[in-house]
Write a protein that holds these residues in place. Structure first.
Motif, short mmCIF file in Angstrom:
data_model
loop_
_atom_site.label_atom_id
_atom_site.label_comp_id
_atom_site.label_asym_id
_atom_site.label_seq_id
_atom_site.Cartn_x
_atom_site.Cartn_y
_atom_site.Cartn_z
N THR A 80 54.76 47.13 45.89
CA THR A 80 53.70 46.40 45.11
C THR A 80 53.24 45.23 45.63
O THR A 80 54.13 44.41 46.30
CB THR A 80 53.64 46.28 43.88
OG1 THR A 80 54.54 45.59 43.23
CG2 THR A 80 53.79 47.78 42.91
N ASN A 82 50.13 41.91 45.79
CA ASN A 82 48.69 41.23 45.49
C ASN A 82 48.20 40.46 46.24
O ASN A 82 48.88 39.65 46.96
CB ASN A 82 49.26 40.25 44.17
CG ASN A 82 49.26 41.06 42.79
OD1 ASN A 82 49.20 42.46 42.67
ND2 ASN A 82 49.98 40.62 41.98
N ILE A 89 45.25 45.24 43.42
CA ILE A 89 46.99 45.48 43.98
C ILE A 89 47.11 46.45 45.02
O ILE A 89 46.43 47.45 44.90
CB ILE A 89 47.77 45.61 42.62
CG1 ILE A 89 49.20 45.65 42.83
CG2 ILE A 89 47.43 46.92 41.98
CD1 ILE A 89 50.28 45.33 41.57
N SER A 90 47.94 46.38 45.71
CA SER A 90 48.51 47.56 46.67
C SER A 90 49.80 48.14 46.27
O SER A 90 50.53 47.45 45.91
CB SER A 90 48.67 46.70 48.06
OG SER A 90 49.27 47.53 48.82
N ILE A 91 49.52 49.47 46.26
CA ILE A 91 50.82 50.18 45.74
C ILE A 91 51.19 51.26 46.84
O ILE A 91 50.26 52.12 47.33
CB ILE A 91 50.64 50.93 44.17
CG1 ILE A 91 50.21 49.87 43.52
CG2 ILE A 91 51.74 51.68 43.88
CD1 ILE A 91 49.89 50.48 41.94
#
Length: 107
Positions: A80, A82, A89-91
């Motif tokens: 993850t 930010n 958020i990137s996941i």
């Protein structure tokens, strides 16, 4: 294995991270029950490397987490991030296939 620890480069070629020199807190032995689960996150890794829970913004730390087991494990990795803007958020999820590690003298 820390490669960059709180902004300090500790293992850039030709230097290496030597597991024989790790502090005791950098190696953990846990007993995971059948169908049990656990996680390590950036906060736990920072505790293992620094010996304390970091507060506020911390400098860049890059490390390799190695999991060794006598039994086959199912390992899922969730990354993850930010963005600095705070928007979203990137996941990313990755599944790690198990592999057998043979020690010297074992078949």
């Amino acid at each position: 294995m820390p490669l960059i620890n709180s902004g300090a480069v500790v293992a850039r070629e030709p230097d290496v991270a030597d597991p024989t020199t790790f502090a005791a807190r950098q190696v953990e032995v846990i007993k995971l029950p059948p169908l049990g689960a656990t996680m390590d996150d950036c906060c736990r890794i920072a505790e293992m490397l620094l010996g304390a829970t970091p507060s506020g913004d911390t400098a860049l730390t890059i490390a390799i987490l190695t999991i060794v087991s006598q039994f086959e494990l199912s390992v899922s990795v969730v990354y993850t991030a930010n963005p600095l803007s705070g928007d979203g958020i990137s996941i990313d999820v990755e599944y790690i296939p198990s592999r057998l590690l043979r020690l010297r003298g074992q078949g």
